[in-house]
Design a protein around this motif. Sequence first.
Motif, PDB file in Angstrom:
ATOM      1  N   UNK A 376       0.817  -1.216   0.000  1.00 22.36           N
ATOM      2  CA  UNK A 376       0.000   0.000   0.000  1.00 22.36           C
ATOM      3  C   UNK A 376       0.847   1.261   0.000  1.00 22.36           C
ATOM      4  N   UNK A 377       1.801   1.350   0.940  1.00 22.68           N
ATOM      5  CA  UNK A 377       2.656   2.547   1.031  1.00 22.68           C
ATOM      6  C   UNK A 377       3.867   2.169   1.889  1.00 22.68           C
ATOM      7  N   UNK A 378       4.961   2.909   1.750  1.00 18.99           N
ATOM      8  CA  UNK A 378       6.218   2.490   2.389  1.00 18.99           C
ATOM      9  C   UNK A 378       6.126   2.293   3.898  1.00 18.99           C
ATOM     10  N   UNK A 379       5.383   3.144   4.589  1.00 14.94           N
ATOM     11  CA  UNK A 379       5.396   3.123   6.048  1.00 14.94           C
ATOM     12  C   UNK A 379       4.352   2.164   6.630  1.00 14.94           C
ATOM     13  N   UNK A 380       3.723   1.374   5.796  1.00  9.86           N
ATOM     14  CA  UNK A 380       2.628   0.500   6.234  1.00  9.86           C
ATOM     15  C   UNK A 380       3.083  -0.467   7.335  1.00  9.86           C
ATOM     16  N   UNK A 381       2.274  -0.582   8.372  1.00  6.11           N
ATOM     17  CA  UNK A 381       2.608  -1.480   9.483  1.00  6.11           C
ATOM     18  C   UNK A 381       1.622  -2.640   9.608  1.00  6.11           C
ATOM     19  N   UNK A 382       0.551  -2.611   8.837  1.00  4.95           N
ATOM     20  CA  UNK A 382      -0.500  -3.616   8.998  1.00  4.95           C
ATOM     21  C   UNK A 382      -0.096  -4.908   8.284  1.00  4.95           C
ATOM     22  N   UNK A 390       7.394  -2.379  10.655  1.00  8.71           N
ATOM     23  CA  UNK A 390       7.768  -3.101   9.432  1.00  8.71           C
ATOM     24  C   UNK A 390       6.832  -4.287   9.186  1.00  8.71           C
ATOM     25  N   UNK A 391       5.574  -4.097   9.470  1.00  9.25           N
ATOM     26  CA  UNK A 391       4.615  -5.190   9.300  1.00  9.25           C
ATOM     27  C   UNK A 391       4.066  -5.311   7.890  1.00  9.25           C
ATOM     28  N   UNK A 392       4.186  -4.245   7.106  1.00  8.32           N
ATOM     29  CA  UNK A 392       3.535  -4.200   5.795  1.00  8.32           C
ATOM     30  C   UNK A 392       4.037  -5.258   4.831  1.00  8.32           C
ATOM     31  N   UNK A 393       3.179  -5.639   3.925  1.00  2.75           N
ATOM     32  CA  UNK A 393       3.471  -6.670   2.925  1.00  2.75           C
ATOM     33  C   UNK A 393       2.933  -6.228   1.571  1.00  2.75           C
TER      34      UNK A 393
END
Length: 526
Positions: A376-382, A390-393
């Motif tokens: 979704x976006x660089x800072x995504x944590x979900x 750093x949860x984003x995928x």
Amino acid sequence: MLFADFVLLGALTSSSLALYIPSIQDAQKLLAQAPLHSSTALETWLQDEENISVDRLLANIAPFGRNAQGAAAGTVLASLSREHPNYYYQWIRDAAITMSTVIDLYNSDPSSYQSTDVILPTLESYAELSRRIQRTSNPSGDFTWPDLSGLGEPKFEVDGSPFTGNWGRPQRDGPALRASALMAYMQAYNTTHPGLWQSSNDDWFQNLYKAELPAHSVIKADLEYTARHWPDSGFDVWEEVQGRHFFTGMAQLRALRQGSNLAQLFQDPGAAAYYQVEADKLEQSMRKDFWDEEGGYIRATRGSDAEWQRSGMDCSVLLGSLHGQAADQTWPAVFPPHDDAVLASLLKLVTDQRDRFPVNAGSQDADPLRGVGIGRYPEDMYDGYEAKPAGGNPWFLCTSSVSEILYRTAAHLNQTGRLDFSSRGASFWNALVCGGKPASSHCPLPASKSSYSYTAADDTNVFETALERLVQVGDSFLDVVKTHANADGALSEQFDRYHGFERGATDLTWSYGAFLQAVRARKDVV
Ligand SMILES: *[C@@H]1O[C@H](CO)[C@@H](O)[C@H](O)[C@H]1NC(C)=O
Ligand SMILES: *[C@@H]1O[C@H](CO)[C@@H](O)[C@H](O)[C@H]1NC(C)=O
Ligand SMILES: *[C@@H]1O[C@H](CO)[C@@H](O)[C@H](O)[C@H]1NC(C)=O
């Protein structure tokens, strides 16, 4: 799913390679890199996955969907996941976007059993349920004109009753997207039922649009809300940030432009003028507020307290471009997929996500636009279940949307026979045609501040190379979807940034819709 150390250049089948002149040797090398997946393998998979996606998307829609039994007729389930995470709701946005895909399915074959006996009654139910939901008081407000604040409510229980828990509300894209879906429905039905439209007074049509207030029929209510509230802040498409958003603005602009034309047809000149005036103001704001000159990309959000915490690069910018256009658009497009600013934003996001996720690792000197998983976006944590550092995928719908932008850009080049761009787009076109190498005699696309124009007739072959590369790169992103899809074709929300297996909500309806839209755009150019 396969493990993810893949090389993602689709095969180039064109025999025109031999005709390239030496000035674009670099592009030649990119085009000639040996593909791991042959394009026939991708082609076969795309056909299978298209059927699977249609099947699984329709399965999530009541009343006929096999997984949506018990939901109110016309409900689009966001996902089948009822816990960890619980997505077992109807989101106004997801439902409208899904219905737009369903209408495209209808238009592609209106006389099929699926169209006449499944899709049409489903759309009828969706329109009815939309009317009911609009008039249901909820935590965002109610249906009192002129504020109509309850229309900003983002999600409802699957029986159509309000969701009363804490949430990021209001969200102002929903009414606009729903209006666009219902207008597309009206147009599709009108086309396949010639003779029904005797005048704007026909009952079937009046059910969807009626000039008189306070009835404000289902489409008009959404248009009134959009015309009144577009300047107001609300939560974004990811339901996290309050402000004004590129995605929301694009959806609103499209609805108001289409709505103004529709109001005209229904002899509602006051409304037509009102939507037009608001659309003009909104368009001006879209053109000046979101482009970040220093960053060289479109920012997703303005006017948010959290603006400094985020780069503003966001897949929702690509989604905004895609959902901001109507197929039969009779007004000048704002930020269409081939717009320099949109393509520059795409390159920035792709570059960030490629380097961010281990699953995207590839050879160092590879194509700067090789397909990778896009989140979704660089800072995504979900991470699909909870938020953590750093949860984003990568997400399937974002990865598919990159392909769709590229295919639509290819279609634009094909239709116009020209490639024109300004300094904003130079980085993208350089990366596409020259592989991101500095300008040299080998590559005629310096990223300097001026404008460029190439036609199919130029002997530089820049135009042909660009056109072929758009399709090839688009395919390489769909190849990523292929790599990470379940063996049975199921698409969840995300795939893991390390090992690449699916995670998050299962059978995300929007994942199927975004994939189908990309495949549809591909058919216009392949
Ligand atoms: C997809 O479905 C269509 C219509 O049901 C069918 O004609 C076609 O053969 C299917 N294609 C594949 C690859 O399964
Ligand atoms: C319905 O189609 C007719 C032509 O068959 C057209 O004149 C009319 O404007 C259309 N109405 C709407 C609401 O699109
Ligand atoms: C656009 O596509 C058509 C059909 O594939 C092709 O015949 C035509 O040459 C293309 N036009 C350009 C400018 O590439």
